[in-house]
Design a protein around this motif. Structure first.
Motif, PDB file in Angstrom:
ATOM      1  N   LEU A  30       0.837  -1.198   0.000  1.00 45.51           N
ATOM      2  CA  LEU A  30       0.000   0.000   0.000  1.00 45.51           C
ATOM      3  C   LEU A  30       0.876   1.253   0.000  1.00 45.51           C
ATOM      4  O   LEU A  30       0.637   2.187  -0.782  1.00 45.51           O
ATOM      5  N   ALA A  31       1.902   1.289   0.843  1.00 45.87           N
ATOM      6  CA  ALA A  31       2.811   2.443   0.886  1.00 45.87           C
ATOM      7  C   ALA A  31       3.446   2.684  -0.476  1.00 45.87           C
ATOM      8  O   ALA A  31       3.505   3.827  -0.946  1.00 45.87           O
ATOM      9  N   LEU A 139      -6.712  -7.437   6.090  1.00 52.56           N
ATOM     10  CA  LEU A 139      -7.129  -8.386   5.062  1.00 52.56           C
ATOM     11  C   LEU A 139      -8.645  -8.494   5.079  1.00 52.56           C
ATOM     12  O   LEU A 139      -9.268  -8.523   6.154  1.00 52.56           O
ATOM     13  N   LYS A 140      -9.221  -8.546   3.906  1.00 56.50           N
ATOM     14  CA  LYS A 140     -10.678  -8.633   3.782  1.00 56.50           C
ATOM     15  C   LYS A 140     -11.209  -9.835   4.552  1.00 56.50           C
ATOM     16  O   LYS A 140     -10.636 -10.920   4.505  1.00 56.50           O
ATOM     17  N   ASN A 141     -12.308  -9.631   5.265  1.00 55.01           N
ATOM     18  CA  ASN A 141     -13.003 -10.664   6.045  1.00 55.01           C
ATOM     19  C   ASN A 141     -12.215 -11.170   7.256  1.00 55.01           C
ATOM     20  O   ASN A 141     -12.543 -12.206   7.811  1.00 55.01           O
ATOM     21  N   LYS A 142     -11.161 -10.451   7.641  1.00 54.96           N
ATOM     22  CA  LYS A 142     -10.421 -10.851   8.837  1.00 54.96           C
ATOM     23  C   LYS A 142     -10.818  -9.919   9.983  1.00 54.96           C
ATOM     24  O   LYS A 142     -10.866  -8.703   9.801  1.00 54.96           O
ATOM     25  N   PRO A 143     -11.117 -10.454  11.157  1.00 56.33           N
ATOM     26  CA  PRO A 143     -11.480  -9.577  12.279  1.00 56.33           C
ATOM     27  C   PRO A 143     -10.296  -8.707  12.703  1.00 56.33           C
ATOM     28  O   PRO A 143      -9.145  -9.130  12.612  1.00 56.33           O
ATOM     29  N   VAL A 144     -10.578  -7.500  13.146  1.00 53.89           N
ATOM     30  CA  VAL A 144      -9.537  -6.589  13.607  1.00 53.89           C
ATOM     31  C   VAL A 144      -9.054  -7.048  14.975  1.00 53.89           C
ATOM     32  O   VAL A 144      -9.844  -7.158  15.918  1.00 53.89           O
ATOM     33  N   GLU A 145      -7.766  -7.330  15.069  1.00 57.52           N
ATOM     34  CA  GLU A 145      -7.162  -7.746  16.329  1.00 57.52           C
ATOM     35  C   GLU A 145      -6.518  -6.569  17.045  1.00 57.52           C
ATOM     36  O   GLU A 145      -6.491  -6.518  18.262  1.00 57.52           O
ATOM     37  N   LYS A 146      -5.998  -5.623  16.300  1.00 59.94           N
ATOM     38  CA  LYS A 146      -5.326  -4.467  16.892  1.00 59.94           C
ATOM     39  C   LYS A 146      -6.331  -3.327  17.061  1.00 59.94           C
ATOM     40  O   LYS A 146      -6.184  -2.249  16.489  1.00 59.94           O
ATOM     41  N   ILE A 155      -8.474   5.563   8.568  1.00 59.65           N
ATOM     42  CA  ILE A 155      -9.271   5.099   7.438  1.00 59.65           C
ATOM     43  C   ILE A 155      -8.909   3.622   7.272  1.00 59.65           C
ATOM     44  O   ILE A 155      -7.730   3.288   7.112  1.00 59.65           O
ATOM     45  N   ILE A 156      -9.902   2.749   7.326  1.00 60.43           N
ATOM     46  CA  ILE A 156      -9.636   1.316   7.202  1.00 60.43           C
ATOM     47  C   ILE A 156      -9.598   0.954   5.719  1.00 60.43           C
ATOM     48  O   ILE A 156     -10.525   1.244   4.972  1.00 60.43           O
ATOM     49  N   VAL A 157      -8.476   0.347   5.325  1.00 63.94           N
ATOM     50  CA  VAL A 157      -8.271  -0.066   3.937  1.00 63.94           C
ATOM     51  C   VAL A 157      -8.242  -1.586   3.913  1.00 63.94           C
ATOM     52  O   VAL A 157      -7.441  -2.200   4.615  1.00 63.94           O
ATOM     53  N   GLU A 158      -9.128  -2.175   3.116  1.00 72.44           N
ATOM     54  CA  GLU A 158      -9.156  -3.635   3.002  1.00 72.44           C
ATOM     55  C   GLU A 158      -8.294  -4.097   1.834  1.00 72.44           C
ATOM     56  O   GLU A 158      -8.293  -3.492   0.762  1.00 72.44           O
ATOM     57  N   ASN A 159      -7.603  -5.188   2.064  1.00 72.95           N
ATOM     58  CA  ASN A 159      -6.779  -5.831   1.058  1.00 72.95           C
ATOM     59  C   ASN A 159      -7.370  -7.212   0.820  1.00 72.95           C
ATOM     60  O   ASN A 159      -7.459  -8.017   1.741  1.00 72.95           O
ATOM     61  N   ASN A 163      -6.046  -6.539  -4.475  1.00 75.58           N
ATOM     62  CA  ASN A 163      -6.386  -5.125  -4.603  1.00 75.58           C
ATOM     63  C   ASN A 163      -6.765  -4.537  -3.251  1.00 75.58           C
ATOM     64  O   ASN A 163      -7.187  -5.250  -2.345  1.00 75.58           O
ATOM     65  N   PHE A 164      -6.648  -3.221  -3.184  1.00 75.40           N
ATOM     66  CA  PHE A 164      -7.069  -2.470  -2.012  1.00 75.40           C
ATOM     67  C   PHE A 164      -8.344  -1.716  -2.363  1.00 75.40           C
ATOM     68  O   PHE A 164      -8.524  -1.302  -3.510  1.00 75.40           O
ATOM     69  N   ASN A 165      -9.212  -1.512  -1.392  1.00 76.92           N
ATOM     70  CA  ASN A 165     -10.478  -0.830  -1.669  1.00 76.92           C
ATOM     71  C   ASN A 165     -10.331   0.689  -1.513  1.00 76.92           C
ATOM     72  O   ASN A 165     -11.100   1.339  -0.818  1.00 76.92           O
ATOM     73  N   ILE A 166      -9.331   1.240  -2.175  1.00 75.59           N
ATOM     74  CA  ILE A 166      -9.080   2.679  -2.109  1.00 75.59           C
ATOM     75  C   ILE A 166      -8.601   3.161  -3.472  1.00 75.59           C
ATOM     76  O   ILE A 166      -7.950   2.407  -4.202  1.00 75.59           O
ATOM     77  N   ASP A 167      -8.961   4.379  -3.826  1.00 74.83           N
ATOM     78  CA  ASP A 167      -8.570   4.966  -5.111  1.00 74.83           C
ATOM     79  C   ASP A 167      -7.240   5.690  -4.941  1.00 74.83           C
ATOM     80  O   ASP A 167      -7.177   6.736  -4.291  1.00 74.83           O
TER      81      ASP A 167
END
Length: 182
Positions: A30-31, A139-146, A155-159, A163-167
């Motif tokens: 992403l970076a 990661l998409k469909n993974k629960p947030v642990e942190k 801003i939460i970005v799913e991978n 692909n990432f869900n960001i423009d």
């Protein structure tokens, strides 16, 4: 600017920070995509901060003591910091610092940073800096642990693994500030 262990925070509206829900969630990818987009129009400095010490050579050594090391990336390699350089960053700094001495490393790093676009990958910097943009990769469909990172309203970005869900074209640097135009 000097950051103490007290409640002092530094304002860096020119910084985009990326943290994540663990290892291998796509933070560096992403970076690099954001650096590639921003560097089309402005110089970008990349920063990778780790609380873990890795083997290193003195090539590119900027600052060092018993608590932290700051390196300026100079090599093409598969390392995360080198990938930022390859993505188009004009300079990249790799910081290794013990968490309890993180503020000392950050004070030293701040002396080196230009007033241009900064893209940083770090899991702990949000505690010290008021940022332009804070992204949290999961990661998409993974629960947030942190979940503690969510307190800082990233801003939460799913991978989804591809692909990432960001423009990426929505990232801009203008008037000394990183922005995400929606």
């Amino acid at each position: 600017m000097n950051i103490s262990k007290l409640n002092t925070r530094v304002s860096l509206p020119n910084m985009l920070l990326i943290a994540g829900n663990g290892r291998n969630v796509g933070k560096t990818t992403l970076a690099c995509k954001i650096i590639a987009q921003l560097s089309k129009s402005v110089p970008v400095t990349g920063i990778k901060i780790s609380a873990h010490f890795h083997p290193y050579s003195d090539a590119g050594l900027v600052a060092k003591n018993e608590h932290f090391v700051i390196l300026k990336e100079q090599n093409i390699s598969p390392k995360d910091s080198s990938m930022m350089l390859q993505a188009g960053a004009s300079d990249v700094y790799f910081v290794m610092a013990q968490k309890e001495h993180f503020n000392k490393a950050l004070n030293e790093l701040l002396k080196l940073l230009p007033e241009q676009a900064l893209v940083c990958e770090s899991g702990g910097l949000h505690e010290w800096i008021d940022l332009g943009i804070f992204l949290f990769v999961n990661l998409k469909n993974k629960p947030v642990e942190k979940t503690h990172l969510l307190e800082y309203e990233p801003i939460i970005v799913e991978n989804d693994g591809k692909n990432f869900n960001i423009d990426f074209e929505a990232f801009q640097f203008s008037n000394g500030r990183i922005q995400l135009l929606k």
